[in-house]
Design an enzyme around this catalytic site. Structure first.
Site, PDB file in Angstrom:
ATOM      1  N   PRO A 144       0.810  -1.230   0.000  1.00  0.00           N
ATOM      2  CA  PRO A 144       0.000   0.000   0.000  1.00  0.00           C
ATOM      3  C   PRO A 144       0.840   1.274   0.000  1.00  0.00           C
ATOM      4  O   PRO A 144       1.932   1.330   0.558  1.00  0.00           O
ATOM      5  CB  PRO A 144      -0.810  -0.130   1.300  1.00  0.00           C
ATOM      6  N   HIS A 188       7.384  22.932   1.137  1.00  0.00           N
ATOM      7  CA  HIS A 188       6.189  23.110   0.317  1.00  0.00           C
ATOM      8  C   HIS A 188       5.574  21.745   0.041  1.00  0.00           C
ATOM      9  O   HIS A 188       6.019  21.028  -0.842  1.00  0.00           O
ATOM     10  CB  HIS A 188       6.530  23.769  -1.023  1.00  0.00           C
ATOM     11  N   GLU A 189       4.572  21.370   0.808  1.00  0.00           N
ATOM     12  CA  GLU A 189       3.808  20.159   0.486  1.00  0.00           C
ATOM     13  C   GLU A 189       2.650  20.567  -0.416  1.00  0.00           C
ATOM     14  O   GLU A 189       1.812  21.389  -0.037  1.00  0.00           O
ATOM     15  CB  GLU A 189       3.284  19.482   1.753  1.00  0.00           C
ATOM     16  N   GLU A 214      11.506   7.414   6.232  1.00  0.00           N
ATOM     17  CA  GLU A 214      10.206   7.551   6.890  1.00  0.00           C
ATOM     18  C   GLU A 214       9.478   6.224   7.009  1.00  0.00           C
ATOM     19  O   GLU A 214       8.693   6.000   7.937  1.00  0.00           O
ATOM     20  CB  GLU A 214       9.327   8.579   6.163  1.00  0.00           C
TER      21      GLU A 214
END
Length: 711
Positions: free
Chosen positions: A190, A411-412, A505
């Site tokens: 996923p 900046h997302e 992450e």
């Protein structure tokens, strides 16, 4: 009998009469090109052995005759090129670009259309691309599919991730080619946004190894105004065929002649380390287009990031089900108490960076809109300039300046590229006004415009637009979730970092496999550096968030090694300051290790097992060594013969203890110091999921060597 022999000879000549050959400068690689029954076909040989069998070339076009057959050779041109160039930053201070070139102009007889196939053969492999000259019978055209083949000569071993139009964030699978189809379902795990391409589709850079020990790497270079390439495997005949990422209409590319495709690359060697040291991808890109590059500077940074990734803290300021920029009044809502990007907390990070000599601090979650940013297909999601009430931009800016620390912008986009382009000039100017030299951009989630994916031609062009626009404002870009790199950082060196793979992450999302960092340099990093965000010293994520039982599958010693093996001119110390304060002796290596290099050597390498790099710090005589190891305990044996003869160095070795293990004893490390020379050999234990890091500092007349044992 004579007539039969004559017919056989004529038949053979008919198939090979238009053959052309090209040999690499060192004579080890050979390309053969021919037109067989109207179809362009190439083969590649290494040391006399075929590594790419007869493979056809061409493109299938939409609503008009294809460019696959009916060709004849109109002309061929061969040439040689040899130059050396200096990258703005990199793994070496100078790169040689030496190749022999064959340009074949093909004419399709029925349509009178021209297509040029340009081959460049280097000592370490091949690059080739399609070129479409200006001509009356081929001006505007739509690609239905590119049909480039890479015919394998056997059932090779491959290290692969599933073909996907939206993500590269997968763990690698090692298998025979014939096993890809059967393993595909379990390989597709996923992700926030994913669109698998086909039952046998894989992504590049694809790493392969033949049964007789030849290493082959397939990738692309200079992905400009074109869709990202995947590879579909015909597992009956062991032939890969290109599969371009479609746009929202299913089309693969809108072209206008004169134009070119990206380069298709094949790196070949009988030494795994040669694959890692190849510069083909960079050399096939255009020279730097930024006239003044003095503002492009490699950086080492810390950041308000890992605490949100683990769930200890929050990006969002408040617990709200819905927000609208310009409508929601944050001054009237109650904060959630977990928002990490607040003025006081960010100052703590700035203090830590200043104390330990870091260049910058990244802060995520500083701007309004994080409460409902993800998964809502929200167009106007962020404006990239409006801070939350608890984040004082001016106070933080002035505090960082006073401490000699630079702030890194975040900046997302939440996949809304239309919204990002809407705000881009304002956002970059905001960075200039507040002294932010670099931006980490993100593209998490499905793309807007809806129906587009992360790797279509349209979105690839957006990433390029963002890089070039950033250069106008003298802003460096670290793009996450963008298309994988293809060497464009040579042309636009303000593209100082990329993610585009499964990074650290994921250690907080269930863990990466121990062999992950022994594969990425052979795959993802063939196209450019990766912002892997290493340096995690606390493996038990539940220590930060009791609701998160993830585990970082690495020893501390290997986390140090990643600063050498996972090359990037933008390196993060990703863990929390309070954790580093517990292990300051090991943290010293992160402080010492550079982010820019004069030279790089591979001392040991085998994909999926181990990699040992040695790198020379730019502008000094100091060297740093890093070793990343898979789940099997090993002994690394290296020579320091890359050191200058007769010179003495102080080696500080950060290594796994004998009882270290990535699962049950990851913090077991030891630090030893020795005086070493070019004649020194080291045998170092590498734990499962472990490794080591070494700093080699040249001794001079003022260096106190008393009490340091010689090796």
């Amino acid at each position: 009998m004579k007539n039969v022999l004559l017919l056989i000879v004529l038949f053979l000549l008919a198939g090979f009469v238009e053959a052309e050959e090209l040999v690499s400068p060192n004579g080890m690689q050979k390309l053969q090109f021919e037109v067989v029954d109207g179809k362009p076909v190439y083969q590649l040989y290494y040391k006399g052995k075929a590594v790419i069998a007869a493979s056809s070339l061409g493109l299938d076009l939409k609503d008009e005759a294809d460019l696959l057959n009916g060709f004849e050779i109109e002309k061929t041109e061969q040439s040689t090129f040899d130059e050396s160039w200096k990258p703005v930053w990199g793994e070496v201070s100078e790169i040689r670009n030496h190749y022999n070139e064959l340009a074949v102009t093909l004419r399709q007889t029925e349509t009178d259309r021209l297509m040029v196939v340009r081959f460049r053969l280097f000592d370490d492999g091949l690059g080739f691309r399609y070129e479409f000259p200006e001509q009356p019978n081929l001006i505007y055209f739509v690609i239905k599919e590119e049909k480039t083949q890479f015919a394998m000569t056997g059932n090779h071993t491959a290290w692969w991730i599933p073909g996907d139009y939206d993500t590269q964030e997968y763990s690698y699978t090692k298998s025979k080619l014939s096993e890809i189809r059967g393993l595909m379902q379990q390989a597709v795990t996923p992700n926030a946004s994913q669109t698998p391409s086909s039952p046998t589709g894989v992504q590049t850079a694809l790493m392969l190894k033949t049964d007789d020990g030849i290493y082959i790497n397939l990738h692309e270079a200079a992905l400009i105004n074109y869709a990202c390439m995947h590879l579909d495997l015909d597992d009956q005949n062991m032939i890969f065929t290109t599969h371009l990422t479609p746009d929202s209409r299913g089309d693969k590319g809108y072209m206008q002649a004169p134009c070119t495709s990206p380069w298709r690359t094949i790196i070949v060697s009988d030494k795994a380390g040669d694959i890692l040291l190849s510069h083909i991808t960079l050399n096939l890109n255009e020279p730097c287009k930024i006239e003044d590059t003095s503002w492009i500077k490699p950086m080492k940074y810390i950041g308000v990031w890992w605490e949100m990734i683990t769930g200890k803290s929050s990006w969002a300021y408040a617990d709200l089900p819905s927000v609208q920029l310009g409508v929601t009044d944050y001054s009237k809502v109650s904060p959630n108490g977990k928002h990490a990007a607040n003025t006081a907390h960010v100052k703590e990070y700035i203090d830590f960076a200043a104390l330990h000599g870091f260049d910058g601090v990244l802060v995520e979650g500083w701007n309004e809109g994080w409460e409902d940013w993800f998964g809502k297909s929200k167009d106007y999601v962020f404006d990239f300039v409006t801070p939350y009430p608890d984040f004082d931009l001016e106070e933080i800016r002035d505090y960082a300046n006073a401490k000699g620390v630079q702030m890194i912008m975040h900046h997302e986009t939440s996949g809304s590229v239309r919204n990002y382009e809407r705000h881009m000039d304002q956002a970059y100017q905001f960075m200039v006004d507040h002294g932010y030299p670099a931006v980490k951009s993100g593209y998490v989630g499905d793309i807007i415009p809806r129906g587009e994916t992360h790797y279509s031609q349209y979105i690839v062009n957006h990433y390029q637009y963002a890089i070039e626009k950033a250069a106008d404002y003298k802003v460096m870009v670290n793009a996450h979730e963008a298309v994988r790199p293809t060497g464009i950082c040579r042309t636009w060196p303000n593209l100082i970092g990329n993610e585009s793979a499964r990074g650290t992450e994921y250690e907080a999302f269930g863990g990466n496999t121990p062999d992950h960092t022994t594969i990425l340099p052979f795959t993802r990093q063939i196209g450019g550096p990766m912002d892997y965000t290493p340096g995690i010293f606390e493996q038990d994520v539940s220590k930060y968030n009791p609701d998160n039982n993830s585990w970082v599958n690495s020893t501390i010693a290997r986390q140090l090694a990643l600063y050498v093996t996972m090359y990037s001119p933008l390196q993060m110390a990703a863990d929390l300051p309070e954790t580093y304060n517990k292990y300051l002796d090991a943290f010293q290596f992160i402080k010492d290790v550079p982010v820019d290099w004069d030279d790089s050597k591979v001392l040991e390498a085998e994909p999926g097992d181990f990699i040992t790099y040695a790198r020379k710090e730019k502008g000094t005589d100091n060297w740093f060594v890093g070793r990343t190891n898979d789940e099997e305990a090993r002994t690394s044996s290296i020579s320091l013969d890359f050191l200058p003869e007769g010179a003495e160095y102080v080696a500080t070795i950060y290594a796994d203890r004998k009882d270290a293990h990535y699962r049950n004893n990851p913090k077991a490390y030891q630090i030893n110091r020795y005086v070493v020379t070019s004649k020194t050999r080291l045998d170092l234990f590498c734990a499962p999921g472990g490794g080591y890091a070494i700093s080699l500092i040249k001794a001079d007349a003022a260096t106190d060597l008393k009490g340091i044992r010689k090796r």
